[in-house]
Design a protein around this motif. Structure first.
Motif, PDB file in Angstrom:
ATOM      1  N   ARG A  12      66.779  38.248  71.665  1.00 36.97           N
ATOM      2  CA  ARG A  12      65.555  38.430  70.875  1.00 36.97           C
ATOM      3  C   ARG A  12      65.054  39.866  70.964  1.00 36.97           C
ATOM      4  N   TYR A  13      65.816  40.776  70.373  1.00 41.79           N
ATOM      5  CA  TYR A  13      65.388  42.170  70.240  1.00 41.79           C
ATOM      6  C   TYR A  13      64.536  42.318  68.989  1.00 41.79           C
ATOM      7  N   PHE A  14      63.636  43.322  69.012  1.00 44.05           N
ATOM      8  CA  PHE A  14      62.743  43.574  67.881  1.00 44.05           C
ATOM      9  C   PHE A  14      63.123  44.894  67.224  1.00 44.05           C
ATOM     10  N   GLY A  15      62.929  44.936  65.920  1.00 47.72           N
ATOM     11  CA  GLY A  15      63.220  46.158  65.181  1.00 47.72           C
ATOM     12  C   GLY A  15      62.253  46.350  64.037  1.00 47.72           C
ATOM     13  N   PRO A  74      66.089  48.664  74.937  1.00 47.83           N
ATOM     14  CA  PRO A  74      64.835  48.965  74.238  1.00 47.83           C
ATOM     15  C   PRO A  74      64.351  47.719  73.505  1.00 47.83           C
ATOM     16  N   LEU A  75      63.078  47.413  73.663  1.00 48.33           N
ATOM     17  CA  LEU A  75      62.548  46.192  73.074  1.00 48.33           C
ATOM     18  C   LEU A  75      62.339  46.303  71.575  1.00 48.33           C
ATOM     19  N   CYS A 186      59.848  31.809  77.443  1.00 45.63           N
ATOM     20  CA  CYS A 186      60.720  32.977  77.346  1.00 45.63           C
ATOM     21  C   CYS A 186      61.711  32.847  76.198  1.00 45.63           C
ATOM     22  N   ASN A 187      62.070  31.614  75.843  1.00 45.06           N
ATOM     23  CA  ASN A 187      63.015  31.389  74.755  1.00 45.06           C
ATOM     24  C   ASN A 187      62.324  31.251  73.410  1.00 45.06           C
ATOM     25  N   TYR A 188      61.001  31.047  73.426  1.00 42.97           N
ATOM     26  CA  TYR A 188      60.287  30.761  72.179  1.00 42.97           C
ATOM     27  C   TYR A 188      59.469  31.952  71.687  1.00 42.97           C
ATOM     28  N   TRP A 189      58.616  32.536  72.552  1.00 43.22           N
ATOM     29  CA  TRP A 189      57.725  33.587  72.063  1.00 43.22           C
ATOM     30  C   TRP A 189      57.541  34.741  73.038  1.00 43.22           C
ATOM     31  N   LEU A 190      57.857  34.569  74.314  1.00 38.01           N
ATOM     32  CA  LEU A 190      57.572  35.598  75.316  1.00 38.01           C
ATOM     33  C   LEU A 190      58.488  36.799  75.106  1.00 38.01           C
ATOM     34  N   ASN A 191      57.877  37.982  75.034  1.00 31.85           N
ATOM     35  CA  ASN A 191      58.659  39.197  74.787  1.00 31.85           C
ATOM     36  C   ASN A 191      59.239  39.803  76.056  1.00 31.85           C
ATOM     37  N   GLN A 192      58.463  39.764  77.122  1.00 31.86           N
ATOM     38  CA  GLN A 192      58.896  40.379  78.358  1.00 31.86           C
ATOM     39  C   GLN A 192      58.299  39.623  79.525  1.00 31.86           C
ATOM     40  N   PHE A 193      59.006  39.650  80.654  1.00 37.85           N
ATOM     41  CA  PHE A 193      58.576  38.925  81.841  1.00 37.85           C
ATOM     42  C   PHE A 193      57.573  39.754  82.644  1.00 37.85           C
ATOM     43  N   MET A 194      56.512  39.089  83.054  1.00 33.55           N
ATOM     44  CA  MET A 194      55.555  39.703  83.962  1.00 33.55           C
ATOM     45  C   MET A 194      55.837  39.226  85.374  1.00 33.55           C
ATOM     46  N   PRO A 195      55.649  40.085  86.362  1.00 35.30           N
ATOM     47  CA  PRO A 195      55.874  39.645  87.753  1.00 35.30           C
ATOM     48  C   PRO A 195      54.851  38.595  88.163  1.00 35.30           C
ATOM     49  N   VAL A 196      55.327  37.515  88.754  1.00 36.54           N
ATOM     50  CA  VAL A 196      54.466  36.417  89.208  1.00 36.54           C
ATOM     51  C   VAL A 196      54.545  36.366  90.735  1.00 36.54           C
ATOM     52  N   SER A 197      53.387  36.295  91.376  1.00 32.07           N
ATOM     53  CA  SER A 197      53.324  36.286  92.837  1.00 32.07           C
ATOM     54  C   SER A 197      52.683  34.999  93.340  1.00 32.07           C
TER      55      SER A 197
END
Length: 396
Positions: A12-15, A74-75, A186-197
């Protein structure tokens, strides 16, 4: 010339594509990207302000700003418009999607023959006209797959490129249904992962159960960070759980819990037990505890006022509503007389009933005796007559 935001590839790359052709959301086009010619899907029309905001956002994601993780690819890139996808292009793409599982199976068989290659093939993606094939794999570290690539090129007779994915990216490519019942973000709409603690999970008062807080990838679920800012704002002004406030006599008041919904703090107070204190009263209550002054919460004061009002209403009773003692005594005496009369009548009735029953029984016994005596006399008479007849017969 209009600009459109498009999406392409399994990761899922964007252009951004600029063209004079009018495009609509959901249209499939043939585009030339950094990977080659492939099919892209139109997302929306972009204005100049939206394009700048989009590029700024994705640029921050690429460089890991605002707590985001860095990415290898590159996203968002500039994409060249080639043509609208024809029916033949769509049929070829559907055919490739059907053939990809077979190619992946063959690639896994070739991988099993290789030695000292610790990697796991995740998915495969072929570009338009089968000019290039991407193999996505996951591994714990760097892998020397040069010999493996040669074997794949010899088998498929195409350009082969291997891309290593992280654990989260593997789940992003494969997809699946999460614990909530929806498709993975992540497979549907999430563009990038944020760190989760773990701290984010603790701030939400969520139980630290690995099966409840882990996603399909085995890592902490991405949705744990979606409401983190909201919880941070909600926790502002509250003391941490376990905080102790010392009293002048050496004892301490302990914070045993916090109710975010009611915005109250639960204190364990010596000689009083647990007391709920509103967030607005924390400062005044804390000062009173530290100085040793007697303090009450607004809720306790409201209860005390309600009790005082109820006691005041009973302190001045209405004289009209007070019953007369003499009248009450007369009612009591009349009731007692009525009960005594009733008991006496019932006793007399019982006596008369018993007399009648005894008389009825005596009459029955008398009748029975008379019947028995009559039967005895009849029997004696018959016996005498029988003897007289027998005597006359003998005499003759």
């Amino acid at each position: 010339m209009s600009k459109y935001l498009v999406i392409y590839g399994k990761p899922r790359y964007f252009g951004v594509v600029a063209t004079d052709t009018e495009l609509n959301r959901g249209d499939v086009i043939v585009s030339r990207t950094i990977r080659g010619e492939e099919l892209s899907t139109v997302i929306s029309l972009l204005t100049d302000e939206q394009e700048q905001a989009c590029r700024a956002m994705f640029r921050s994601l690429e460089h890991g700003n605002e707590g985001m993780a860095k990415t290898q690819e590159p996203l968002v890139t500039d994409v060249e418009f080639v043509s609208m996808a024809s029916q033949l292009d769509l049929e070829e793409a559907a055919f490739h999607r059907q053939e990809e599982p077979k190619w992946l199976k063959v690639a896994k068989e070739i991988l099993a023959e290789q030695e000292n290659i610790e990697m796991k093939l995740v998915d495969i993606e072929s570009l338009r006209c089968e000019k290039k094939v991407y193999f996505y794999f996951s591994a714990e570290g760097r892998v020397d797959f040069r010999d493996y690539v040669k074997e794949l090129a010899r088998e498929f007779k195409m350009r082969i490129e291997l891309r290593q994915l992280s654990t989260r990216d593997s789940a992003r490519v494969l997809g699946g249904v999460a614990a909530c019942g929806h498709v993975c973000c992540c497979n549907y709409w999430l563009n990038q992962f944020m760190p989760v603690s773990i701290k984010m999970i603790k701030d939400q008062n969520t139980a630290l159960n690995p099966t409840k807080i882990s996603g399909l990838c085995g890592r902490l679920m991405c949705c744990m960070c979606f409401e983190h800012l909201t919880y941070q704002e909600a926790w502002e002004g509250f003391p941490p759980q376990g905080t102790k406030i010392k009293m002048p006599d050496g004892r301490a008041v302990v914070v045993t819990g916090i109710d975010l919904k009611a915005k109250k703090v639960r204190f364990s107070v010596p000689d009083r037990g647990e007391v709920l204190v509103a967030k607005e009263e924390l400062e005044s209550v804390t000062k009173a505890i530290e100085s040793g002054e007697d303090w009450k919460t607004e809720e306790e004061l409201a209860k005390m006022n309600a009790i005082k009002q109820s006691l005041a209403s009973f302190a001045e009773p209405d004289i009209i509503n007070i019953p007369d003692k003499q009248e009450e005594q007369e009612k009591t005496n009349n009731y007692d007389n009525y009960q005594r009369t009733k008991d006496t009548n019932s006793r007399y009735d019982n006596q008369n009933t018993s007399k009648k029953q005894r008389a009825r029984k005596q009459d029955g016994d008398r009748s029975a005796n008379q019947a028995r005596s009559r039967s005895t006399d009849d029997a004696n008479t018959e016996q005498k007559q029988g003897k007289r007849i027998t005597f006359f017969r003998k005499k003759k």
